[in-house]
Design an enzyme around this catalytic site. Structure first.
Site, mmCIF file in Angstrom:
data_model
loop_
_atom_site.group_PDB
_atom_site.id
_atom_site.type_symbol
_atom_site.label_atom_id
_atom_site.label_comp_id
_atom_site.label_asym_id
_atom_site.label_seq_id
_atom_site.Cartn_x
_atom_site.Cartn_y
_atom_site.Cartn_z
ATOM 1 N N GLY A 79 0.821 -1.196 0.000
ATOM 2 C CA GLY A 79 0.000 0.000 0.000
ATOM 3 C C GLY A 79 0.859 1.251 0.000
ATOM 4 O O GLY A 79 2.076 1.201 0.216
ATOM 5 N N GLY A 127 0.466 -5.325 0.463
ATOM 6 C CA GLY A 127 -0.713 -5.295 -0.396
ATOM 7 C C GLY A 127 -0.524 -6.002 -1.715
ATOM 8 O O GLY A 127 -1.493 -6.477 -2.326
ATOM 9 N N GLU A 150 5.591 -5.899 7.549
ATOM 10 C CA GLU A 150 4.894 -4.897 8.358
ATOM 11 C C GLU A 150 5.508 -4.626 9.725
ATOM 12 O O GLU A 150 5.471 -3.487 10.209
ATOM 13 C CB GLU A 150 3.423 -5.302 8.516
ATOM 14 C CG GLU A 150 2.577 -5.119 7.270
ATOM 15 C CD GLU A 150 2.781 -6.212 6.228
ATOM 16 O OE1 GLU A 150 2.259 -6.085 5.118
ATOM 17 O OE2 GLU A 150 3.485 -7.210 6.538
ATOM 18 N N ASP A 158 -1.325 -7.750 7.144
ATOM 19 C CA ASP A 158 -2.756 -7.636 6.856
ATOM 20 C C ASP A 158 -3.036 -8.200 5.477
ATOM 21 O O ASP A 158 -2.337 -9.106 5.032
ATOM 22 C CB ASP A 158 -3.206 -6.177 7.007
ATOM 23 C CG ASP A 158 -2.569 -5.242 5.973
ATOM 24 O OD1 ASP A 158 -1.472 -5.551 5.462
ATOM 25 O OD2 ASP A 158 -3.173 -4.192 5.678
#
Length: 366
Positions: A79, A127, A150, A158
């Site tokens: 992301g 992502g 992350e 995620d």
């Protein structure tokens, strides 16, 4: 055209778009087209991908979907974390809205009724894993570097990452999550993050054949044995050390193991956000019990929203991406300082802000 080249303009898109959408024969093509930003995802890109899948899902002329990234460096670096940093600093909610649609897209990809072929060539992080590793056909190359990094920015895996990593053999997923290690093709296959190895030089011909023939007939002609990875030979110490009940005990086992690779892993873990490490560990263990991808994504949404209000997310992105001094000042600074209550906060239900996916996530993004 190589798989990494920007797509030319077509009836359904323009090369100026951040996501180029077009059809070639019976193939729907999705090309992430932000090569200077390593194809990092924005909210608009997520929505455009979702719109393309909506258009193709019931279109009999489209028999399969192929997802690639523009440029030569990778499919997608994740992301847009600069935008997340700015949102977190300002106390905004834009990131929560982005994650809501992104996670719905991740679940939808996993349930897409037609072959969804993702070319995980080059760098695939965060992502990027979400838009590829939930697909039905996941291709890696000799250039692939796949990671969920992350914890290094004070965040928690995620986009269904905890679902994928919790299902890796033994404790390999825990190792990858806590150390943020990037793996090549062989290890991505071993960990269940990919299905097939195809040399990058063959990707243009692969795409051409997919436009004309069924995926099941094309893949056997291009798939090759993958280069040997590193993790299979390290399973013994990885499984023994990461099976511990706490992050502190994991670090202790790694440091006391005696092998240089284990000691390096301990140092890698200790460089990450202590809070993110403990929350990640708890999220992985819970993901093993939750079952479906949808339930895990709902949990990840709670965790991500909590992380948006944490000091470590802003600090981690500052140190790694904004200032690039690589010297984050984590708060709390040590694993011992992170309490059970600190961890529990990340899993607190969100009430009417919950992400609710049900069992089937094909509905339109909201």
């Amino acid at each position: 055209m190589t798989s990494g080249s920007p797509a030319p303009a077509g009836a359904q898109g323009s090369s100026l778009d951040t996501v180029v959408v077009r059809t070639e024969g019976h193939l729907g093509r999705i090309v992430l087209n932000r090569p200077k930003a390593l194809n990092a995802l924005t909210h608009a890109m997520v929505r455009r991908i979702a719109d393309a899948l909506s258009a193709w899902e019931d279109d009999p002329a489209v028999r399969a979907v192929l997802v690639t990234g523009a440029g030569e460096r990778g499919l997608c670096a994740g992301g847009d974390i600069r935008a997340i940093h700015d949102d977190a600093r300002s106390g905004g909610t834009a990131s929560a809205g982005f994650w809501r649609d992104e996670y719905r897209l991740n679940a939808r990809i996993a349930r897409f009724p037609k072959p969804y072929v993702a070319v995980m060539d080059g760098l695939v992080m965060g992502g990027g894993v979400g838009i590829s590793a939930h697909g039905g056909v996941r291709i890696v190359t000799e250039r692939s570097r796949v990671a969920m990094p992350e914890t290094g920015i004070g965040f928690v895996p995620d986009v269904g990452g905890t679902y994928l990593l919790a299902r890796a053999p033994g404790e390999l997923g825990t190792h990858l999550a806590l150390t943020a290690t990037a793996v090549g093709a062989g290890d991505a296959l071993l960990c269940g993050l990919a299905d097939h190895f195809v040399p990058s030089a063959l990707l243009p011909r692969l795409a051409e054949d997919l436009a004309r023939e069924p995926v099941a007939e094309v893949l056997p002609r291009y798939a090759r044995p993958a280069p040997e990875g590193e993790l299979a030979a390290q399973r013994e110490w990885i499984d023994a050390c990461y099976a511990a009940g706490t992050v502190e005990e994991i670090v202790e086992r790694l440091e006391n193991h005696g092998g240089p690779a284990a000691k390096e892993a301990a140092a890698a873990v200790l460089a990450k956000s202590p809070t993110a490490l403990k929350v990640t560990f708890e999220a992985l263990r819970r993901a093993r019990r939750l079952g479906s991808l949808e339930r895990v994504l709902e949990q990840e949404y709670r965790v991500s929203c909590a992380a948006l209000t944490s000091a470590d997310l802003v600090e981690g992105i500052r140190a790694q991406v904004i200032d690039k001094d690589r010297r984050p000042r984590w708060s709390p600074p040590t694993l011992a300082d992170v309490t059970d209550a600190d961890v529990a906060r990340y899993f607190t239900p969100l009430g009417d802000r919950e992400l609710r996916l049900g069992g089937d996530s094909r509905g339109a993004l909201g």
